[in-house]
Scaffold this active site. Structure first.
Site, mmCIF file in Angstrom:
data_model
loop_
_atom_site.group_PDB
_atom_site.id
_atom_site.type_symbol
_atom_site.label_atom_id
_atom_site.label_comp_id
_atom_site.label_asym_id
_atom_site.label_seq_id
_atom_site.Cartn_x
_atom_site.Cartn_y
_atom_site.Cartn_z
ATOM 1 N N ASP A 185 -28.713 -24.581 -27.538
ATOM 2 C CA ASP A 185 -27.958 -24.675 -28.799
ATOM 3 C C ASP A 185 -27.720 -26.121 -29.245
ATOM 4 O O ASP A 185 -27.142 -26.345 -30.309
ATOM 5 C CB ASP A 185 -26.598 -23.958 -28.674
ATOM 6 C CG ASP A 185 -26.753 -22.451 -28.632
ATOM 7 O OD1 ASP A 185 -27.862 -21.956 -28.921
ATOM 8 O OD2 ASP A 185 -25.771 -21.759 -28.310
ATOM 9 N N ILE A 196 -33.132 -6.768 -26.037
ATOM 10 C CA ILE A 196 -31.874 -6.413 -25.360
ATOM 11 C C ILE A 196 -32.157 -5.513 -24.153
ATOM 12 O O ILE A 196 -31.288 -4.776 -23.704
ATOM 13 C CB ILE A 196 -30.845 -5.759 -26.311
ATOM 14 C CG1 ILE A 196 -31.450 -4.579 -27.074
ATOM 15 C CG2 ILE A 196 -30.280 -6.767 -27.285
ATOM 16 C CD1 ILE A 196 -30.393 -3.756 -27.804
ATOM 17 N N ASP A 197 -33.410 -5.596 -23.652
ATOM 18 C CA ASP A 197 -33.797 -4.738 -22.522
ATOM 19 C C ASP A 197 -32.921 -4.972 -21.283
ATOM 20 O O ASP A 197 -32.622 -4.025 -20.541
ATOM 21 C CB ASP A 197 -35.281 -4.945 -22.177
ATOM 22 C CG ASP A 197 -35.611 -6.404 -21.895
ATOM 23 O OD1 ASP A 197 -35.029 -7.291 -22.562
ATOM 24 O OD2 ASP A 197 -36.429 -6.669 -20.998
ATOM 25 N N VAL A 232 -35.639 -21.407 -23.410
ATOM 26 C CA VAL A 232 -34.758 -20.244 -23.560
ATOM 27 C C VAL A 232 -35.215 -19.323 -24.688
ATOM 28 O O VAL A 232 -35.306 -18.109 -24.499
ATOM 29 C CB VAL A 232 -33.287 -20.680 -23.748
ATOM 30 C CG1 VAL A 232 -32.373 -19.470 -23.905
ATOM 31 C CG2 VAL A 232 -32.830 -21.533 -22.562
ATOM 32 N N ARG A 276 -25.929 -10.689 -34.629
ATOM 33 C CA ARG A 276 -26.431 -9.980 -33.450
ATOM 34 C C ARG A 276 -25.349 -9.747 -32.393
ATOM 35 O O ARG A 276 -25.398 -8.779 -31.649
ATOM 36 C CB ARG A 276 -27.538 -10.807 -32.772
ATOM 37 C CG ARG A 276 -28.795 -10.895 -33.505
ATOM 38 C CD ARG A 276 -29.821 -11.581 -32.651
ATOM 39 N NE ARG A 276 -30.703 -10.624 -32.029
ATOM 40 C CZ ARG A 276 -30.598 -10.191 -30.796
ATOM 41 N NH1 ARG A 276 -29.639 -10.635 -30.028
ATOM 42 N NH2 ARG A 276 -31.452 -9.328 -30.317
ATOM 43 N N LYS A 281 -17.024 -20.616 -30.563
ATOM 44 C CA LYS A 281 -17.503 -19.401 -31.238
ATOM 45 C C LYS A 281 -18.013 -18.377 -30.221
ATOM 46 O O LYS A 281 -17.643 -17.205 -30.262
ATOM 47 C CB LYS A 281 -18.638 -19.770 -32.202
ATOM 48 C CG LYS A 281 -19.489 -18.579 -32.655
ATOM 49 C CD LYS A 281 -20.592 -18.995 -33.600
ATOM 50 C CE LYS A 281 -21.891 -19.409 -32.979
ATOM 51 N NZ LYS A 281 -22.762 -18.326 -32.516
ATOM 52 N N ARG A 303 -35.758 -11.815 -29.402
ATOM 53 C CA ARG A 303 -34.447 -11.539 -28.814
ATOM 54 C C ARG A 303 -34.259 -10.083 -28.415
ATOM 55 O O ARG A 303 -33.512 -9.327 -29.030
ATOM 56 C CB ARG A 303 -33.338 -12.023 -29.753
ATOM 57 C CG ARG A 303 -33.462 -13.484 -30.034
ATOM 58 C CD ARG A 303 -32.296 -14.046 -30.761
ATOM 59 N NE ARG A 303 -31.096 -14.133 -29.946
ATOM 60 C CZ ARG A 303 -29.946 -14.615 -30.403
ATOM 61 N NH1 ARG A 303 -29.860 -15.014 -31.641
ATOM 62 N NH2 ARG A 303 -28.908 -14.671 -29.616
ATOM 63 N N ARG A 360 -21.751 -20.122 -40.307
ATOM 64 C CA ARG A 360 -21.511 -19.104 -39.276
ATOM 65 C C ARG A 360 -20.939 -19.730 -38.007
ATOM 66 O O ARG A 360 -20.300 -19.044 -37.204
ATOM 67 C CB ARG A 360 -22.819 -18.385 -38.917
ATOM 68 C CG ARG A 360 -23.331 -17.489 -40.020
ATOM 69 C CD ARG A 360 -24.565 -16.774 -39.556
ATOM 70 N NE ARG A 360 -24.348 -16.171 -38.247
ATOM 71 C CZ ARG A 360 -25.308 -15.696 -37.475
ATOM 72 N NH1 ARG A 360 -26.555 -15.752 -37.851
ATOM 73 N NH2 ARG A 360 -25.028 -15.155 -36.309
HETATM 74 C C1 EPZ Z 1 -26.097 -16.465 -26.420
HETATM 75 O O1 EPZ Z 1 -27.078 -15.612 -26.995
HETATM 76 C C2 EPZ Z 1 -25.530 -17.270 -27.560
HETATM 77 N N1 EPZ Z 1 -24.979 -16.372 -28.547
HETATM 78 C C3 EPZ Z 1 -26.611 -18.124 -28.195
HETATM 79 O O2 EPZ Z 1 -25.993 -18.936 -29.184
HETATM 80 C C4 EPZ Z 1 -27.233 -19.021 -27.137
HETATM 81 O O3 EPZ Z 1 -28.315 -19.731 -27.712
HETATM 82 C C5 EPZ Z 1 -27.737 -18.171 -25.966
HETATM 83 O O4 EPZ Z 1 -26.656 -17.346 -25.449
HETATM 84 C C6 EPZ Z 1 -28.277 -19.013 -24.827
HETATM 85 O O5 EPZ Z 1 -27.317 -19.924 -24.393
HETATM 86 C C7 EPZ Z 1 -23.755 -15.885 -28.370
HETATM 87 O O6 EPZ Z 1 -23.094 -16.170 -27.366
HETATM 88 C C8 EPZ Z 1 -23.210 -15.020 -29.442
HETATM 89 P P1 EPZ Z 1 -29.403 -14.676 -23.909
HETATM 90 P P2 EPZ Z 1 -27.665 -14.383 -26.150
HETATM 91 O O7 EPZ Z 1 -29.214 -13.219 -23.755
HETATM 92 O O8 EPZ Z 1 -26.597 -13.813 -25.314
HETATM 93 C C9 EPZ Z 1 -33.983 -13.251 -23.587
HETATM 94 C C10 EPZ Z 1 -25.846 -20.047 -31.282
HETATM 95 O O9 EPZ Z 1 -26.530 -20.812 -31.960
HETATM 96 N N2 EPZ Z 1 -33.434 -11.906 -23.350
HETATM 97 O O10 EPZ Z 1 -28.982 -15.577 -22.806
HETATM 98 O O11 EPZ Z 1 -28.379 -13.502 -27.097
HETATM 99 C C11 EPZ Z 1 -33.780 -13.668 -25.046
HETATM 100 O O12 EPZ Z 1 -34.783 -13.139 -25.898
HETATM 101 C C12 EPZ Z 1 -26.464 -18.900 -30.535
HETATM 102 O O13 EPZ Z 1 -24.612 -20.139 -31.198
HETATM 103 C C13 EPZ Z 1 -34.292 -10.871 -23.004
HETATM 104 O O14 EPZ Z 1 -35.499 -11.040 -22.885
HETATM 105 O O15 EPZ Z 1 -28.702 -15.173 -25.255
HETATM 106 C C14 EPZ Z 1 -33.793 -15.156 -24.947
HETATM 107 O O16 EPZ Z 1 -35.115 -15.625 -24.959
HETATM 108 C C15 EPZ Z 1 -27.852 -18.600 -30.871
HETATM 109 N N3 EPZ Z 1 -33.757 -9.618 -22.828
HETATM 110 C C16 EPZ Z 1 -33.167 -15.431 -23.576
HETATM 111 O O17 EPZ Z 1 -33.251 -14.203 -22.847
HETATM 112 C C17 EPZ Z 1 -32.429 -9.372 -22.954
HETATM 113 O O18 EPZ Z 1 -32.002 -8.216 -22.771
HETATM 114 C C18 EPZ Z 1 -31.711 -15.887 -23.615
HETATM 115 O O19 EPZ Z 1 -30.922 -14.916 -24.264
HETATM 116 C C19 EPZ Z 1 -31.562 -10.437 -23.274
HETATM 117 C C20 EPZ Z 1 -32.091 -11.699 -23.469
#
Ligand code: EPZ
Length: 423
Positions: free
Chosen positions: A304, A123-124, A326, A92, A22, A121, A396
């Site tokens: 995950d 997106i900064d 995480v 998202r 996915k 979560r 999902r």
């Molecule tokens: C991806 O999410 C996956 N989603 C998530 O899978 C997965 O849990 C995650 O990576 C970690 O492996 C998709 O690929 C669609 P991150 P993503 O940016 O990209 C913080 C599932 O169940 N952060 O690595 O959103 C954030 O808040 C899902 O399939 C910031 O602070 O993950 C989090 O605590 C859920 N600022 C951490 O980093 C930012 O700009 C990791 O987020 C971006 C992230």
């Protein structure tokens, strides 16, 4: 709002074919927007999130066609640069269109996604990375508006190896002027798959899978055919489910090299694991031993699979300690597991699990995709019939879950919500 009725107590046994990932397919669909022309993506799981991403692409003007597990995207007629709230709030990952739209049109307008059931979560890091490449951002009326008159290469050092930020920056950088270097980049296999897809279209990317990725901008994109990697999280979920029921399954098509740490944790708790070219066999006789683990970005233990592993450790022999590094709120499902007789206490980002001999069925809820999968695993191992509400979360992320579980011998039945009759 469907509910799943699971009668526990059956050992899972047999083979299950693992679907495409996915979290890779979603990014490949978004990356199809980068240039006009047609991309064909094979092994796309037909799950709600991929259907939502198809809707996002169609909303932008792309033509999307599904043939079994192949999705063809023709992005020639993309005109809109706006991802609306209705779609972003459903998923998202819709924000992954930001990088490709900005790269191709110099503009993007994406609804702010907000928090979700596993944390706030932010997106900064996406924004800061794209700003370094010359984009400007304004946030107004719930939308993030991005503009750039020609993105340029830059050195971007991420504070945290965010998967999404690395992907958005990488997709923008492939058509920027000059060289972009992403330091402290994410290394997840899905990101490597995205890079392979982009390289197939003509991008020049080096170092993917390491903490430093170097991308040379280009404008010569060509059509591509690409096959999505197998879903390591689906594979891990079935492996853990087999262990929780004292069963044995073969995960056809799963890649052992994407699950190294997970498989060694399963071996540590007593499972026997055999990795072959064609898949992975996992089985456990009797009760699991308690183990400790911490979640970390890849190659660490995946967040995950944390909820599913907690469900398994609920009935382990001994006390396990789990640390979630995480996401800030990824223990919310613990109350649901405790309603089934688990003995888990959380303190901040640590959880202490005292294994109990058996869980007992109860009405519970799926709080997100993986928490829902954890409830299914707990239910398979519990006494009696467990009713799991809000299965749409699980849908999902898991294709044909009931059919796959049934083929492995599980007793599961879906009840669809009936619309109340009007009086
Ligand atoms: C991806 O999410 C996956 N989603 C998530 O899978 C997965 O849990 C995650 O990576 C970690 O492996 C998709 O690929 C669609 P991150 P993503 O940016 O990209 C913080 C599932 O169940 N952060 O690595 O959103 C954030 O808040 C899902 O399939 C910031 O602070 O993950 C989090 O605590 C859920 N600022 C951490 O980093 C930012 O700009 C990791 O987020 C971006 C992230």
């Amino acid at each position: 709002m469907d509910r799943l009725l699971v009668t526990g107590g059956t050992r899972l046994s047999g083979s299950v074919r693992i679907a495409g990932a996915k979290n890779s397919a979603l990014k490949l669909l978004a990356a199809s927007l980068l240039a006009s022309g047609r991309s064909a993506i094979h092994n796309v799981p037909r799950i709600q999130d991929c259907l939502t991403m198809s809707e996002v692409l169609e909303h932008l003007g792309a033509e999307v066609r599904w043939y079994d597990d192949t999705v063809e995207v023709d992005a020639t007629d993309v005109r809109s640069v706006e991802a609306p709230y209705e779609l972003v709030s459903r998923m998202r990952a819709s924000i992954l269109v930001l990088g490709p739209l900005l790269a191709r049109f110099g503009r993007a307008r994406v609804a702010m996604p907000g928090g979700c059931n596993i944390g706030s979560r932010k997106i900064d890091l996406h924004i800061r990375g794209l700003e370094r490449m010359g984009a400007t951002f304004v946030s107004a009326h719930g939308f993030l508006e991005a503009a750039a008159s020609g993105l340029r290469g830059a050195v971007i050092s991420l504070d945290f190896p965010s998967v999404g930020a690395t992907e958005n920056v990488m997709m923008a950088a492939v058509s920027a002027r000059g060289t972009t270097v992403i330091e402290n980049a994410a290394r997840e296999p899905e990101l490597v798959d995205l890079a392979d897809f982009l390289i197939g279209r003509g991008a020049r990317i080096d170092g993917v899978g390491t903490p430093t990725i170097e991308i040379e901008g280009t404008d010569g994109f060509t059509p591509v055919e690409h096959t999505v990697i197998p879903d390591r999280i689906e594979a891990g979920t079935f492996a853990i489910a087999a262990c929780a029921t004292g069963g044995r399954v073969v995960l056809e098509g799963a890649r052992g090299d994407h699950l190294d740490l997970v498989l060694s944790k399963l071996a540590e708790l007593g499972a026997d694991v055999i990795v072959t070219e064609g898949g992975i066999a996992v089985g456990l006789d009797g009760r699991a031993r308690a183990v400790d683990f911490v979640t970390l970005p890849y190659p660490g233990f995946p967040t995950d699979l944390q909820p599913q592993m907690m469900a398994l450790l609920s009935t382990a022999d001994g006390t396990s300690i789990v640390t979630e590094n995480v996401f800030e709120s990824r223990f919310m499902f613990v109350d649901e597991l405790n309603r089934m007789g688990a003995d888990i206490r959380t303190e901040g980002h640590h959880a202490v699990i005292r294994g109990v001999p058996r869980l007992s069925s109860a009405p519970v809820r799926a709080l997100d995709i993986r928490a829902g999968a954890a409830m299914v695993i707990a239910a398979l191992a519990a006494d009696g019939v467990t009713e799991i509400e809000d299965m749409y979360h699980v849908d999902r992320g898991y294709q044909d879950l009931e059919a796959k579980l049934t083929a492995l011998g599980a007793r599961v039945r879906r009840e669809r919500e009936r619309t109340p009759a009007l009086s």
